[in-house]
Design a protein around this motif. Structure first.
Motif, mmCIF file in Angstrom:
data_model
loop_
_atom_site.group_PDB
_atom_site.id
_atom_site.type_symbol
_atom_site.label_atom_id
_atom_site.label_comp_id
_atom_site.label_asym_id
_atom_site.label_seq_id
_atom_site.Cartn_x
_atom_site.Cartn_y
_atom_site.Cartn_z
ATOM 1 N N PHE A 1 -36.386 84.125 -25.858
ATOM 2 C CA PHE A 1 -35.372 84.699 -24.974
ATOM 3 C C PHE A 1 -36.101 85.335 -23.781
ATOM 4 N N VAL A 2 -36.247 84.548 -22.712
ATOM 5 C CA VAL A 2 -37.140 84.910 -21.611
ATOM 6 C C VAL A 2 -36.365 85.208 -20.329
ATOM 7 N N GLU A 3 -37.033 85.932 -19.436
ATOM 8 C CA GLU A 3 -36.442 86.243 -18.134
ATOM 9 C C GLU A 3 -36.197 84.980 -17.316
ATOM 10 N N ARG A 4 -37.146 84.067 -17.373
ATOM 11 C CA ARG A 4 -37.020 82.814 -16.623
ATOM 12 C C ARG A 4 -37.721 81.698 -17.400
ATOM 13 N N ALA B 1 -34.923 94.684 -28.484
ATOM 14 C CA ALA B 1 -36.386 94.688 -28.484
ATOM 15 C C ALA B 1 -36.956 93.275 -28.584
ATOM 16 N N ALA B 2 -36.185 92.366 -29.179
ATOM 17 C CA ALA B 2 -36.651 90.987 -29.365
ATOM 18 C C ALA B 2 -36.208 90.059 -28.239
ATOM 19 N N THR B 3 -35.586 90.632 -27.207
ATOM 20 C CA THR B 3 -35.056 89.840 -26.095
ATOM 21 C C THR B 3 -35.799 90.192 -24.820
ATOM 22 N N GLY B 4 -36.258 89.171 -24.098
ATOM 23 C CA GLY B 4 -37.092 89.399 -22.915
ATOM 24 C C GLY B 4 -36.337 89.641 -21.630
ATOM 25 N N PHE B 5 -35.040 89.934 -21.725
ATOM 26 C CA PHE B 5 -34.248 90.279 -20.542
ATOM 27 C C PHE B 5 -33.174 91.274 -20.968
ATOM 28 N N GLU B 6 -32.522 91.886 -19.990
ATOM 29 C CA GLU B 6 -31.475 92.861 -20.298
ATOM 30 C C GLU B 6 -30.241 92.131 -20.808
ATOM 31 N N LEU B 7 -29.882 92.422 -22.018
ATOM 32 C CA LEU B 7 -28.786 91.745 -22.684
ATOM 33 C C LEU B 7 -27.489 92.518 -22.488
#
Length: 242
Positions: free
Chosen positions: A137-140, A200-206
């Protein structure tokens, strides 16, 4: 007691609720179990496939060949709902299964783009991620394989008209794209998981609503079907750690 893997099967099955007579094309063990559960219970009109070229029965045995020309006709007509995997996925649902790193010199070669662009622009596409982490789960995404909401919108009506990403299921929770501007939103967490763990496991603001409900409980009959009929060998527990 319901296991994490069984909540994932239930969450995947729910992706096909109300779809009617369409090709259900699951890729991966847990999505396959979910599709079979959906057909045995609340979505009896589903046509099950192995995700590639065969029509299969409720037990997964091959019932017939699906010619590629017929398959493409159903895809471009929107009569298919595929649940794909994702090596990377971003907040708008852009998915990568092609390579990791810069296109000119990637650090890792993956499957390749495959049919992801056609899938995402012509029929509903959901995603299954068995290991939820900031690496997935990435920003880009490093390369766009499956098209997300921002890129479909930017490309205009020819891309966005039939574009729909119903849900993402991971080992931590269920996500949709009902956040502002079609960004990924936490729809539910699996019992035993906290919202903080998902963030915490997600690389962008959910996007998260005022309350994040738990993924629904399976009925007694659904649990029986999962454990005794669909996956009596317990293969689901190998794909999803408790």
């Amino acid at each position: 007691m319901t296991t994490r893997a069984e909540y994932c099967v239930i969450a995947c099955a729910e992706a096909w609720r109300g779809d009617g007579e369409v090709l259900a094309s699951p890729m991966g063990l847990v999505p396959s179990f979910g599709a079979r559960l959906a057909k045995r219970t609340f979505s009896p009109d589903l046509l099950l496939t192995d995700g590639e070229a065969m029509l299969v029965g409720l037990d997964g045995t091959v019932e017939g060949w699906l010619p590629y020309r017929r398959h493409l006709t159903m895809v471009t007509g929107g009569r298919r709902h595929v649940m794909m995997g994702a090596s990377q996925i971003d907040r708008y649902g852009n998915q990568n299964i092609s390579c990791i790193g810069d296109w000119e010199r990637p650090s890792r070669q993956l499957l390749g783009v495959r049919g992801a662009p056609v899938n995402t622009l012509n029929n509903p596409v959901s995603y299954w991620v068995p290991r939820h982490s900031p690496r997935v789960f990435v920003e880009r995404v490093d390369m766009v394989s499956g098209v997300g909401y921002d890129r479909a919108r930017a490309a205009g009506p020819s891309a966005s008209r039939f574009h729909r990403l119903p849900r993402v299921v991971s080992d931590l929770g269920v996500f949709d794209f009902d956040g502002p501007g079609h960004v990924m939103r936490l729809a539910s967490v699996h019992p035993g998981v906290t919202v903080e763990e998902v963030r915490a496991a997600t690389g962008f603001e959910l996007a998260v609503g005022e309350e994040a409900p738990f993924t629904r409980e399976p009925t007694a009959e659904e649990l029986r079907l999962i454990r005794e009929v669909i996956d009596p060998k317990g293969l689901r527990e190998r794909e999803v750690r408790g």
